[in-house]
Design a protein around this motif. Sequence first.
Motif, PDB file in Angstrom:
ATOM      1  N   GLN A  86       0.826  -1.206   0.000  1.00 40.80           N
ATOM      2  CA  GLN A  86       0.000   0.000   0.000  1.00 40.80           C
ATOM      3  C   GLN A  86       0.863   1.261   0.000  1.00 40.80           C
ATOM      4  OE1 GLN A  86      -2.343  -1.171   3.501  1.00 40.80           O
ATOM      5  NE2 GLN A  86      -4.208  -0.987   2.264  1.00 40.80           N
ATOM      6  N   VAL A  87       1.932   1.240   0.768  1.00 39.33           N
ATOM      7  CA  VAL A  87       2.846   2.391   0.788  1.00 39.33           C
ATOM      8  C   VAL A  87       3.425   2.624  -0.606  1.00 39.33           C
ATOM      9  CG1 VAL A  87       5.073   3.224   1.665  1.00 39.33           C
ATOM     10  CG2 VAL A  87       3.410   2.195   3.236  1.00 39.33           C
ATOM     11  N   THR A  88       3.822   1.542  -1.257  1.00 37.56           N
ATOM     12  CA  THR A  88       4.346   1.646  -2.617  1.00 37.56           C
ATOM     13  C   THR A  88       3.315   2.247  -3.559  1.00 37.56           C
ATOM     14  OG1 THR A  88       5.738  -0.304  -2.244  1.00 37.56           O
ATOM     15  CG2 THR A  88       5.365   0.350  -4.534  1.00 37.56           C
ATOM     16  N   ALA A  89       2.075   1.788  -3.431  1.00 33.71           N
ATOM     17  CA  ALA A  89       1.002   2.291  -4.298  1.00 33.71           C
ATOM     18  C   ALA A  89       0.753   3.781  -4.067  1.00 33.71           C
ATOM     19  CB  ALA A  89      -0.268   1.486  -4.062  1.00 33.71           C
ATOM     20  N   VAL A  90       0.759   4.215  -2.816  1.00 33.29           N
ATOM     21  CA  VAL A  90       0.551   5.641  -2.511  1.00 33.29           C
ATOM     22  C   VAL A  90       1.643   6.475  -3.163  1.00 33.29           C
ATOM     23  CG1 VAL A  90       0.579   7.377  -0.677  1.00 33.29           C
ATOM     24  CG2 VAL A  90      -0.700   5.249  -0.354  1.00 33.29           C
ATOM     25  N   ILE A  91       2.891   6.042  -3.032  1.00 33.37           N
ATOM     26  CA  ILE A  91       4.014   6.789  -3.594  1.00 33.37           C
ATOM     27  C   ILE A  91       3.947   6.821  -5.117  1.00 33.37           C
ATOM     28  CG2 ILE A  91       6.535   6.728  -3.862  1.00 33.37           C
ATOM     29  CD1 ILE A  91       6.643   5.780  -0.934  1.00 33.37           C
ATOM     30  N   GLU A  92       3.406   5.770  -5.698  1.00 33.76           N
ATOM     31  CA  GLU A  92       3.255   5.727  -7.157  1.00 33.76           C
ATOM     32  C   GLU A  92       2.016   6.479  -7.641  1.00 33.76           C
ATOM     33  OE1 GLU A  92       3.284   1.565  -7.992  1.00 33.76           O
ATOM     34  OE2 GLU A  92       5.484   1.417  -7.918  1.00 33.76           O
ATOM     35  N   GLY A  93       1.282   7.106  -6.715  1.00 32.37           N
ATOM     36  CA  GLY A  93       0.131   7.914  -7.091  1.00 32.37           C
ATOM     37  C   GLY A  93      -1.142   7.131  -7.337  1.00 32.37           C
ATOM     38  N   LYS A  94      -1.169   5.891  -6.886  1.00 27.10           N
ATOM     39  CA  LYS A  94      -2.358   5.062  -7.090  1.00 27.10           C
ATOM     40  C   LYS A  94      -3.342   5.246  -5.937  1.00 27.10           C
ATOM     41  CE  LYS A  94       0.396   1.538  -9.483  1.00 27.10           C
ATOM     42  NZ  LYS A  94       0.884   0.138  -9.457  1.00 27.10           N
ATOM     43  N   GLN A  95      -4.582   4.921  -6.200  1.00 26.41           N
ATOM     44  CA  GLN A  95      -5.595   5.001  -5.165  1.00 26.41           C
ATOM     45  C   GLN A  95      -5.450   3.822  -4.205  1.00 26.41           C
ATOM     46  OE1 GLN A  95      -9.488   5.333  -6.965  1.00 26.41           O
ATOM     47  NE2 GLN A  95      -9.348   7.573  -6.993  1.00 26.41           N
ATOM     48  N   VAL A  96      -5.521   4.129  -2.918  1.00 27.35           N
ATOM     49  CA  VAL A  96      -5.357   3.098  -1.887  1.00 27.35           C
ATOM     50  C   VAL A  96      -6.495   3.220  -0.891  1.00 27.35           C
ATOM     51  CG1 VAL A  96      -3.913   2.334   0.046  1.00 27.35           C
ATOM     52  CG2 VAL A  96      -2.851   2.990  -2.117  1.00 27.35           C
ATOM     53  N   LEU A  97      -7.053   2.081  -0.517  1.00 27.98           N
ATOM     54  CA  LEU A  97      -8.099   2.066   0.494  1.00 27.98           C
ATOM     55  C   LEU A  97      -7.430   2.058   1.865  1.00 27.98           C
ATOM     56  CD1 LEU A  97     -11.144   1.882   1.075  1.00 27.98           C
ATOM     57  CD2 LEU A  97     -10.898  -0.621   1.087  1.00 27.98           C
ATOM     58  N   GLY A  98      -7.468   3.184   2.528  1.00 29.19           N
ATOM     59  CA  GLY A  98      -6.819   3.301   3.827  1.00 29.19           C
ATOM     60  C   GLY A  98      -7.234   4.580   4.508  1.00 29.19           C
ATOM     61  N   HIS A  99      -6.822   4.740   5.756  1.00 33.77           N
ATOM     62  CA  HIS A  99      -7.173   5.943   6.503  1.00 33.77           C
ATOM     63  C   HIS A  99      -6.475   7.151   5.870  1.00 33.77           C
ATOM     64  CE1 HIS A  99      -7.625   8.809   9.778  1.00 33.77           C
ATOM     65  NE2 HIS A  99      -8.497   7.975  10.339  1.00 33.77           N
ATOM     66  N   PRO A 100      -7.186   8.239   5.631  1.00 37.71           N
ATOM     67  CA  PRO A 100      -6.582   9.418   4.976  1.00 37.71           C
ATOM     68  C   PRO A 100      -5.338   9.936   5.687  1.00 37.71           C
ATOM     69  CG  PRO A 100      -8.963   9.631   5.025  1.00 37.71           C
ATOM     70  CD  PRO A 100      -8.639   8.419   5.838  1.00 37.71           C
ATOM     71  N   ARG A 101      -5.332   9.892   7.019  1.00 39.27           N
ATOM     72  CA  ARG A 101      -4.161  10.380   7.753  1.00 39.27           C
ATOM     73  C   ARG A 101      -2.942   9.513   7.460  1.00 39.27           C
ATOM     74  NH1 ARG A 101      -2.711  13.448  12.238  1.00 39.27           N
ATOM     75  NH2 ARG A 101      -0.814  12.709  13.259  1.00 39.27           N
TER      76      ARG A 101
END
Length: 362
Positions: free
Chosen positions: A63-78
Amino acid sequence: MSYQPPYTINPAIVNLVAAISETIGRYTVLAEQSLTPRLRRENRIRTIHASLAIENNTLTLEQVTAVIEGKQVLGHPREIQEVRNTFAAYEALEGWRAGSERDLLSAHELLMRGLVDEAGCYRSGGVGIFQGKQLVHMAPPANRVPELMADLLGWLAMTTEHPLIAGCVFHYEIEFIHPFADGNGRMGRLWQTLILRDWKPLLAYLPVETVIREHQESYYQALAAADEQADATPFIAFMLSELLAAIRQATATDQVTDQVTDQVTDQVTDQVTDQVTDQVTDQVTDQVAALIRGIGNGELSSSDLMQTLGLTHRPTFRENYLNPALAGDWIERTQPDSPRSPKQRYRLTAKGRDWLQRHADQ
């Protein structure tokens, strides 16, 4: 330089600095040859994931990798914002000076943007550190923080202490002073990385935080021991041991050694190959020999291997048995692309099987 943080350079710390200084040469050679931009990015992502996991961020490495790559991730916004901020902070390392208060505050603003009201500012109120309901550390009053940080940054800018020690001292002092409303742990680890980077630039991509994450309880115990003694020495020793483990782990990973092997293989001639072959001996440490015999013709997990060898201390197992066996190409991972997979097993290489066969009767 009027301020001197309290710590003692004891024999254990001297030995750790010497061991790291010796090991860092091999890591630097390997990293310069094989740390491609992709691998540097992967190491940085692992660093970010581990540093945030220490602070109870629940996002997985994927998930961290996906966030850094600009992908949508299902997780807490904070938690998603924490990832974005931390990645931006580590990417900005090269532009900061470790002894600059302006850069320190800029780093905190970037790290905590959108997460706290006082991002980029020293805290305005008191703060205590709790374990459950028990107060384990009361930080200095807020009105003393600017003075304490000025003293600490002045010491860092002027000290002649080895960067390995200076980084540990600064990391501990940040945790003790707790200058920010939030993000002190992240800032301590980030700034230690900056200090190490100024010494050896490739250390900016060494994921020390992943090793700390594995020994998180010991990390907090070292901080508590230093607090109790009012002396950073226990924390320095702990952090140096974690740094040494991270370097050894990095020099033993397949993602580095396999690429270096490929590069060397492409360059050698038959004459050099023969020369190298003549130099290969049966010399292995007693620990590696025991590990080879323990694996035999099977495939065992690290836990199974420790049980087979009668070991209970995992760092000793890694440093004296597993990592040297991997670095010497005596054993290999069954899942080389996922070194930390829970399904990871270890088996003998052709070299290891040959050694075992020739020493079967010993």
